[in-house]
Design a protein around this motif. Structure first.
Motif, PDB file in Angstrom:
ATOM      1  N   ARG A   5     -57.461-134.697  47.781  1.00  0.00           N
ATOM      2  CA  ARG A   5     -58.497-134.670  46.942  1.00  0.00           C
ATOM      3  C   ARG A   5     -58.415-133.655  45.715  1.00  0.00           C
ATOM      4  N   GLN A   6     -58.196-134.142  44.421  1.00  0.00           N
ATOM      5  CA  GLN A   6     -57.957-133.195  43.546  1.00  0.00           C
ATOM      6  C   GLN A   6     -59.545-132.342  43.215  1.00  0.00           C
ATOM      7  N   ILE A   7     -58.949-131.092  42.956  1.00  0.00           N
ATOM      8  CA  ILE A   7     -60.194-129.940  42.860  1.00  0.00           C
ATOM      9  C   ILE A   7     -60.001-129.461  41.523  1.00  0.00           C
ATOM     10  N   GLU A   8     -61.162-128.593  41.239  1.00  0.00           N
ATOM     11  CA  GLU A   8     -61.184-127.903  40.103  1.00  0.00           C
ATOM     12  C   GLU A   8     -60.181-126.502  40.321  1.00  0.00           C
ATOM     13  N   THR A   9     -59.273-126.269  39.386  1.00  0.00           N
ATOM     14  CA  THR A   9     -58.430-124.969  39.362  1.00  0.00           C
ATOM     15  C   THR A   9     -59.129-123.763  39.442  1.00  0.00           C
ATOM     16  N   GLU A  10     -60.509-123.647  39.189  1.00  0.00           N
ATOM     17  CA  GLU A  10     -61.188-122.749  39.390  1.00  0.00           C
ATOM     18  C   GLU A  10     -61.607-122.070  40.499  1.00  0.00           C
ATOM     19  N   ILE A  11     -61.868-123.198  41.417  1.00  0.00           N
ATOM     20  CA  ILE A  11     -62.273-122.918  42.989  1.00  0.00           C
ATOM     21  C   ILE A  11     -61.088-122.918  43.838  1.00  0.00           C
ATOM     22  N   THR A  44     -66.973-140.381  46.689  1.00  0.00           N
ATOM     23  CA  THR A  44     -66.070-139.234  46.590  1.00  0.00           C
ATOM     24  C   THR A  44     -64.756-139.905  46.891  1.00  0.00           C
ATOM     25  N   SER A  45     -63.713-139.796  45.947  1.00  0.00           N
ATOM     26  CA  SER A  45     -62.470-140.349  45.705  1.00  0.00           C
ATOM     27  C   SER A  45     -61.330-139.561  46.321  1.00  0.00           C
ATOM     28  N   ILE A  46     -60.601-140.112  47.477  1.00  0.00           N
ATOM     29  CA  ILE A  46     -59.704-139.520  48.096  1.00  0.00           C
ATOM     30  C   ILE A  46     -58.581-140.432  48.385  1.00  0.00           C
ATOM     31  N   TRP A  47     -57.368-139.833  48.389  1.00  0.00           N
ATOM     32  CA  TRP A  47     -55.991-140.470  48.309  1.00  0.00           C
ATOM     33  C   TRP A  47     -55.098-140.141  49.942  1.00  0.00           C
ATOM     34  N   ARG A  70     -54.912-135.806  28.574  1.00  0.00           N
ATOM     35  CA  ARG A  70     -54.132-135.547  27.043  1.00  0.00           C
ATOM     36  C   ARG A  70     -53.534-133.866  26.929  1.00  0.00           C
ATOM     37  N   GLU A  71     -54.518-133.307  27.059  1.00  0.00           N
ATOM     38  CA  GLU A  71     -54.503-131.687  27.095  1.00  0.00           C
ATOM     39  C   GLU A  71     -54.830-131.247  28.342  1.00  0.00           C
ATOM     40  N   TRP A  72     -53.565-130.622  28.993  1.00  0.00           N
ATOM     41  CA  TRP A  72     -53.880-130.105  30.282  1.00  0.00           C
ATOM     42  C   TRP A  72     -52.235-129.294  30.855  1.00  0.00           C
ATOM     43  N   ASN A  73     -52.510-128.186  31.582  1.00  0.00           N
ATOM     44  CA  ASN A  73     -51.440-127.443  32.039  1.00  0.00           C
ATOM     45  C   ASN A  73     -51.208-127.676  33.204  1.00  0.00           C
ATOM     46  N   LYS A  74     -52.302-127.756  34.093  1.00  0.00           N
ATOM     47  CA  LYS A  74     -52.161-127.838  35.482  1.00  0.00           C
ATOM     48  C   LYS A  74     -53.300-128.404  36.186  1.00  0.00           C
ATOM     49  N   ILE A  75     -53.168-128.988  37.273  1.00  0.00           N
ATOM     50  CA  ILE A  75     -54.445-129.544  38.185  1.00  0.00           C
ATOM     51  C   ILE A  75     -54.120-128.838  39.451  1.00  0.00           C
ATOM     52  N   ALA A  76     -55.422-128.702  40.284  1.00  0.00           N
ATOM     53  CA  ALA A  76     -55.109-128.269  41.454  1.00  0.00           C
ATOM     54  C   ALA A  76     -55.727-129.492  42.438  1.00  0.00           C
ATOM     55  N   TYR A  77     -54.995-129.326  43.793  1.00  0.00           N
ATOM     56  CA  TYR A  77     -55.430-130.368  44.819  1.00  0.00           C
ATOM     57  C   TYR A  77     -55.822-129.611  46.170  1.00  0.00           C
ATOM     58  N   LEU A  78     -56.279-130.624  47.004  1.00  0.00           N
ATOM     59  CA  LEU A  78     -56.380-129.996  48.241  1.00  0.00           C
ATOM     60  C   LEU A  78     -56.220-130.956  49.221  1.00  0.00           C
ATOM     61  N   LYS A  79     -55.237-130.862  50.254  1.00  0.00           N
ATOM     62  CA  LYS A  79     -54.479-131.695  51.246  1.00  0.00           C
ATOM     63  C   LYS A  79     -55.237-131.260  52.592  1.00  0.00           C
ATOM     64  N   PHE A  80     -55.795-132.536  53.387  1.00  0.00           N
ATOM     65  CA  PHE A  80     -56.420-132.092  54.578  1.00  0.00           C
ATOM     66  C   PHE A  80     -56.346-133.325  55.417  1.00  0.00           C
ATOM     67  N   GLN A 132     -57.258-127.883  59.385  1.00  0.00           N
ATOM     68  CA  GLN A 132     -55.986-127.505  58.665  1.00  0.00           C
ATOM     69  C   GLN A 132     -56.268-128.245  57.407  1.00  0.00           C
ATOM     70  N   PHE A 133     -55.793-127.334  56.367  1.00  0.00           N
ATOM     71  CA  PHE A 133     -55.572-127.775  55.086  1.00  0.00           C
ATOM     72  C   PHE A 133     -54.897-127.058  54.316  1.00  0.00           C
ATOM     73  N   GLU A 134     -54.473-127.640  53.120  1.00  0.00           N
ATOM     74  CA  GLU A 134     -53.280-126.943  52.316  1.00  0.00           C
ATOM     75  C   GLU A 134     -53.968-127.219  50.739  1.00  0.00           C
ATOM     76  N   THR A 135     -53.535-126.088  49.949  1.00  0.00           N
ATOM     77  CA  THR A 135     -53.933-126.372  48.356  1.00  0.00           C
ATOM     78  C   THR A 135     -52.570-126.281  47.788  1.00  0.00           C
ATOM     79  N   GLY A 136     -52.700-126.920  46.448  1.00  0.00           N
ATOM     80  CA  GLY A 136     -51.383-126.821  45.781  1.00  0.00           C
ATOM     81  C   GLY A 136     -51.821-126.960  44.217  1.00  0.00           C
ATOM     82  N   ILE A 137     -50.826-126.728  43.425  1.00  0.00           N
ATOM     83  CA  ILE A 137     -50.842-126.850  42.144  1.00  0.00           C
ATOM     84  C   ILE A 137     -49.812-127.830  41.394  1.00  0.00           C
ATOM     85  N   PHE A 138     -50.308-128.660  40.641  1.00  0.00           N
ATOM     86  CA  PHE A 138     -49.349-129.505  39.991  1.00  0.00           C
ATOM     87  C   PHE A 138     -49.385-129.308  38.493  1.00  0.00           C
TER      88      PHE A 138
END
Length: 207
Positions: A5-11, A44-47, A70-80, A132-138
Motif C-alpha cells: 500500500r502506498q502511504i504518505e511520506t510524512e507518516i 482501499t487500493s492494494i497490490w 510529474r513533480e516528485w522526489n520519493k514515495i513511501a510504501y507499506l508492505k504487509f 509483520q510489516f515493512e516500510t520502504g522509500i522509492f
C-alpha cells in the motif's frame, strides 16, 4: 501473500517507530487518527507483491505507480501480510489497477477492499501494526536508474540481434579457396560493432 500500500511520506516515521518499539498504545482493534493518513480513498487500493511466477515484481509495480507523477522526489510504501486483512475480517476484491502501464494494471495483482468503513480501516491498521510489516522509500533516482538499465538492455539486445543477422547472411561454406575464405573472414570482422559497450554508454548518457 505479501501486499503493498502506498502511504504518505510524512507518516512513514510513525510506522517505523512502531516497527522498532513493537508497542501499540491504542485500544484493541483501533488506531490513532494520524495513522489513517493516506488511507482515505473510498475503496482501499492494494497490490500483491508476492512476486509469483509470471506476475510483476515489487519493483515493476512501483515503477508503474510513479509513471504518471510529474513533480516528485520519493514515495513511501507499506508492505504487509494478507493475514492482517483476514484478521480484520475484510476481503480483497480483484480489480484492474489504475496506472499508465496496462500490463501491470491487468496482471491480476491489484485488489481493493470495497465499501470499507472508518472503523474497519482502523481495525485493519491495528492488525498490520501488531503483525509483520515493512516500510520502504522509492526515490526518483531509483526510478530513473531502472528505466536507463531497461533501455540499455534493449539496446544491447538489438546490437546482438543485428550482428547475428548480418553474420548469418555471409555464406562461409561457399568460400571455395583459401583466398576467398580470408576475404570472408575480413568481411565478418568489418560487420562487428567496434565498441558495443561504448554505444550503450552513450545511449544511457543521452537519457
Amino acid at each position: 501473500m505479501d501486499l503493498l500500500r502506498q502511504i504518505e511520506t510524512e507518516i512513514k516515521p510513525e510506522w517505523d517507530n512502531l516497527k522498532v518499539t513493537k508497542k501499540v498504545d491504542y485500544p484493541f482493534e483501533d488506531c490513532e487518527p494520524n495513522m489513517l493518513i493516506g488511507w482515505t480513498d473510498k475503496n482501499t487500493s492494494i497490490w500483491d507483491v508476492s512476486g509469483d511466477t509470471n506476475k510483476p515484481t515489487l519493483e515493476k509495480i512501483l515503477v508503474a505507480l510513479c509513471r504518471r507523477k510529474r513533480e516528485w522526489n520519493k514515495i513511501a510504501y507499506l508492505k504487509f501480510k494478507k493475514k492482517s486483512v483476514e484478521k480484520a475480517k475484510l476481503s480483497l476484491t480483484g480489480t484492474n489497477g489504475n496506472t499508465s502501464d496496462q500490463r501491470i494494471d491487468t496482471s491480476n495483482t491489484h485488489y481493493e477492499i470495497q465499501g470499507i468503513t472508518a472503523k474497519q480501516l482502523s481495525t485493519l491498521i491495528y492488525y498490520i501494526a501488531i503483525d509483520q510489516f515493512e516500510t520502504g522509500i522509492f526515490k526518483k533516482s531509483d526510478y530513473d536508474k531502472i528505466l536507463i538499465e531497461a533501455y540499455e538492455k534493449i539496446e544491447a539486445s538489438q546490437i546482438t540481434s543485428s550482428s547475428t543477422s548480418a553474420i548469418s547472411e555471409i555464406p562461409i561454406s561457399a568460400a571455395s579457396s583459401t583466398e576467398d575464405k580470408e576475404k570472408t573472414r575480413v568481411n565478418m570482422a568489418e560487420i562487428q560493432p567496434e565498441s558495443p559497450i561504448m554505444n550503450m554508454a552513450n545511449s544511457g548518457t543521452k537519457q
